[in-house]
Design a protein around this motif. Structure first.
Motif, PDB file in Angstrom:
ATOM      1  N   ASP A  35       0.802  -1.212   0.000  1.00  0.00           N
ATOM      2  CA  ASP A  35       0.000   0.000   0.000  1.00  0.00           C
ATOM      3  C   ASP A  35       0.842   1.273   0.000  1.00  0.00           C
ATOM      4  OD1 ASP A  35       0.842  -0.788   2.546  1.00  0.00           O
ATOM      5  OD2 ASP A  35      -0.776   0.275   3.547  1.00  0.00           O
ATOM      6  N   LEU A  36       2.145   1.132   0.201  1.00  0.00           N
ATOM      7  CA  LEU A  36       3.030   2.291   0.214  1.00  0.00           C
ATOM      8  C   LEU A  36       3.728   2.517  -1.133  1.00  0.00           C
ATOM      9  CD1 LEU A  36       4.709   1.768   3.705  1.00  0.00           C
ATOM     10  CD2 LEU A  36       2.724   3.179   3.140  1.00  0.00           C
ATOM     11  N   ARG A  37       3.480   1.629  -2.102  1.00  0.00           N
ATOM     12  CA  ARG A  37       4.117   1.750  -3.416  1.00  0.00           C
ATOM     13  C   ARG A  37       3.638   3.019  -4.109  1.00  0.00           C
ATOM     14  NH1 ARG A  37       7.026  -2.096  -4.874  1.00  0.00           N
ATOM     15  NH2 ARG A  37       7.068  -1.498  -7.032  1.00  0.00           N
ATOM     16  N   LYS A  38       4.557   3.711  -4.759  1.00  0.00           N
ATOM     17  CA  LYS A  38       4.188   4.916  -5.514  1.00  0.00           C
ATOM     18  C   LYS A  38       3.437   4.549  -6.784  1.00  0.00           C
ATOM     19  CE  LYS A  38       7.928   7.725  -3.726  1.00  0.00           C
ATOM     20  NZ  LYS A  38       9.160   8.439  -4.003  1.00  0.00           N
ATOM     21  N   VAL A  39       3.800   3.401  -7.377  1.00  0.00           N
ATOM     22  CA  VAL A  39       3.128   2.912  -8.573  1.00  0.00           C
ATOM     23  C   VAL A  39       2.630   1.501  -8.272  1.00  0.00           C
ATOM     24  CG1 VAL A  39       3.391   2.308 -11.011  1.00  0.00           C
ATOM     25  CG2 VAL A  39       4.616   4.276 -10.084  1.00  0.00           C
ATOM     26  N   ALA A  40       1.330   1.307  -8.355  1.00  0.00           N
ATOM     27  CA  ALA A  40       0.738  -0.001  -8.062  1.00  0.00           C
ATOM     28  C   ALA A  40       1.213  -1.041  -9.072  1.00  0.00           C
ATOM     29  CB  ALA A  40      -0.775   0.097  -8.097  1.00  0.00           C
ATOM     30  N   LEU A  41       1.273  -2.289  -8.631  1.00  0.00           N
ATOM     31  CA  LEU A  41       1.626  -3.365  -9.542  1.00  0.00           C
ATOM     32  C   LEU A  41       0.541  -3.480 -10.605  1.00  0.00           C
ATOM     33  CD1 LEU A  41       2.874  -6.098  -7.037  1.00  0.00           C
ATOM     34  CD2 LEU A  41       4.249  -4.585  -8.443  1.00  0.00           C
ATOM     35  N   LYS A  55      10.103   6.164 -19.120  1.00  0.00           N
ATOM     36  CA  LYS A  55      11.367   6.897 -19.038  1.00  0.00           C
ATOM     37  C   LYS A  55      11.359   7.758 -17.787  1.00  0.00           C
ATOM     38  CE  LYS A  55      12.866   5.457 -23.009  1.00  0.00           C
ATOM     39  NZ  LYS A  55      13.693   4.278 -22.968  1.00  0.00           N
ATOM     40  N   ASP A  56      12.453   7.798 -17.090  1.00  0.00           N
ATOM     41  CA  ASP A  56      12.616   8.632 -15.894  1.00  0.00           C
ATOM     42  C   ASP A  56      11.584   8.350 -14.805  1.00  0.00           C
ATOM     43  OD1 ASP A  56      14.774   9.950 -17.145  1.00  0.00           O
ATOM     44  OD2 ASP A  56      13.366  11.272 -18.186  1.00  0.00           O
ATOM     45  N   LYS A  57      11.101   7.117 -14.727  1.00  0.00           N
ATOM     46  CA  LYS A  57      10.144   6.730 -13.695  1.00  0.00           C
ATOM     47  C   LYS A  57      10.584   5.402 -13.074  1.00  0.00           C
ATOM     48  CE  LYS A  57       6.234   8.964 -15.920  1.00  0.00           C
ATOM     49  NZ  LYS A  57       4.929   8.743 -16.551  1.00  0.00           N
ATOM     50  N   PRO A  58      11.545   5.444 -12.172  1.00  0.00           N
ATOM     51  CA  PRO A  58      12.068   4.204 -11.600  1.00  0.00           C
ATOM     52  C   PRO A  58      11.018   3.374 -10.875  1.00  0.00           C
ATOM     53  CG  PRO A  58      12.938   6.119 -10.431  1.00  0.00           C
ATOM     54  CD  PRO A  58      12.204   6.618 -11.622  1.00  0.00           C
ATOM     55  N   ASP A  59      10.060   4.016 -10.222  1.00  0.00           N
ATOM     56  CA  ASP A  59       9.027   3.264  -9.505  1.00  0.00           C
ATOM     57  C   ASP A  59       8.129   2.497 -10.474  1.00  0.00           C
ATOM     58  OD1 ASP A  59       9.863   4.141  -6.944  1.00  0.00           O
ATOM     59  OD2 ASP A  59       8.803   6.034  -7.243  1.00  0.00           O
ATOM     60  N   ALA A  60       7.863   3.089 -11.625  1.00  0.00           N
ATOM     61  CA  ALA A  60       7.039   2.428 -12.633  1.00  0.00           C
ATOM     62  C   ALA A  60       7.763   1.212 -13.205  1.00  0.00           C
ATOM     63  CB  ALA A  60       6.686   3.406 -13.749  1.00  0.00           C
ATOM     64  N   VAL A  61       9.034   1.378 -13.522  1.00  0.00           N
ATOM     65  CA  VAL A  61       9.820   0.272 -14.065  1.00  0.00           C
ATOM     66  C   VAL A  61       9.910  -0.856 -13.039  1.00  0.00           C
ATOM     67  CG1 VAL A  61      12.102  -0.435 -14.896  1.00  0.00           C
ATOM     68  CG2 VAL A  61      11.133   1.761 -15.617  1.00  0.00           C
ATOM     69  N   GLU A  62      10.143  -0.509 -11.791  1.00  0.00           N
ATOM     70  CA  GLU A  62      10.241  -1.526 -10.745  1.00  0.00           C
ATOM     71  C   GLU A  62       8.926  -2.286 -10.589  1.00  0.00           C
ATOM     72  OE1 GLU A  62      11.830  -1.964  -6.179  1.00  0.00           O
ATOM     73  OE2 GLU A  62      10.946  -0.052  -6.764  1.00  0.00           O
ATOM     74  N   SER A  63       7.800  -1.585 -10.587  1.00  0.00           N
ATOM     75  CA  SER A  63       6.498  -2.250 -10.465  1.00  0.00           C
ATOM     76  C   SER A  63       6.248  -3.179 -11.649  1.00  0.00           C
ATOM     77  CB  SER A  63       5.371  -1.215 -10.371  1.00  0.00           C
ATOM     78  OG  SER A  63       5.405  -0.574  -9.129  1.00  0.00           O
ATOM     79  N   GLY A  64       6.561  -2.717 -12.843  1.00  0.00           N
ATOM     80  CA  GLY A  64       6.394  -3.555 -14.022  1.00  0.00           C
ATOM     81  C   GLY A  64       7.254  -4.793 -13.973  1.00  0.00           C
ATOM     82  N   LEU A  65       8.482  -4.619 -13.541  1.00  0.00           N
ATOM     83  CA  LEU A  65       9.420  -5.740 -13.460  1.00  0.00           C
ATOM     84  C   LEU A  65       8.989  -6.753 -12.409  1.00  0.00           C
ATOM     85  CD1 LEU A  65      11.959  -6.405 -15.011  1.00  0.00           C
ATOM     86  CD2 LEU A  65      13.280  -5.205 -13.289  1.00  0.00           C
ATOM     87  N   MET A  66       8.509  -6.258 -11.275  1.00  0.00           N
ATOM     88  CA  MET A  66       8.087  -7.147 -10.198  1.00  0.00           C
ATOM     89  C   MET A  66       6.858  -7.974 -10.586  1.00  0.00           C
ATOM     90  SD  MET A  66       8.614  -4.724  -6.870  1.00  0.00           S
ATOM     91  CE  MET A  66       8.083  -5.946  -5.695  1.00  0.00           C
ATOM     92  N   ALA A  67       5.990  -7.411 -11.399  1.00  0.00           N
ATOM     93  CA  ALA A  67       4.742  -8.089 -11.756  1.00  0.00           C
ATOM     94  C   ALA A  67       4.846  -8.932 -13.021  1.00  0.00           C
ATOM     95  CB  ALA A  67       3.640  -7.060 -11.937  1.00  0.00           C
ATOM     96  N   ALA A  68       5.863  -8.702 -13.823  1.00  0.00           N
ATOM     97  CA  ALA A  68       5.946  -9.314 -15.153  1.00  0.00           C
ATOM     98  C   ALA A  68       5.817 -10.832 -15.137  1.00  0.00           C
ATOM     99  CB  ALA A  68       7.242  -8.898 -15.840  1.00  0.00           C
TER     100      ALA A  68
END
Length: 117
Positions: A35-41, A55-68
């Motif tokens: 619930d503390l994630r800046k970008v939801a999975l 681009k330039d959104k590390p939280d978005a890339v991390e969420s995408g990578l974690m859910a892939a």
């Protein structure tokens, strides 16, 4: 009633010696902090792909990578249409943001693609 301690359902009422805390279920105090994630999975494979190309959104890339990987393993109906492009994106994805566990997430997602597609 023969027994004054019986209630209407036939259950024996406690005489005060029984502690109500014994009946409570234990619950986990561990928190995944989702619930503390800046970008939801993401919930969809195309949404995940969009996050990975942010681009330039590390939280978005991390969420995408974690859910892939889990999204791929669910084998959504549109996966066959995005499989090659998604694989290309993963293959060329660099750890520009020093994401913890990046290599493992990337490898797991690519293996999932190979198995499912």
């Amino acid at each position: 009633s023969d027994n004054d301690d019986d209630d209407e359902d036939g259950d024996v009422k406690g005489n005060g010696d029984n502690d109500d805390d014994d009946e409570l279920e234990a619950f986990s105090l561990s928190d995944d902090e989702e619930d503390l994630r800046k970008v939801a999975l993401p919930s969809y494979i195309r949404e995940c792909w969009d996050l990975l190309t942010s681009k330039d959104k590390p939280d978005a890339v991390e969420s995408g990578l974690m859910a892939a990987s889990s999204l791929i393993r669910n084998n959504p109906s549109d996966l066959k249409h995005v499989c090659v492009g998604f694989c290309r994106t993963l293959l060329h994805l660099q750890n520009e943001f020093s994401i913890k566990g990046f290599a493992v997430y990337k490898r797991t997602a690519m293996v999932s693609l190979l198995v499912v597609c």
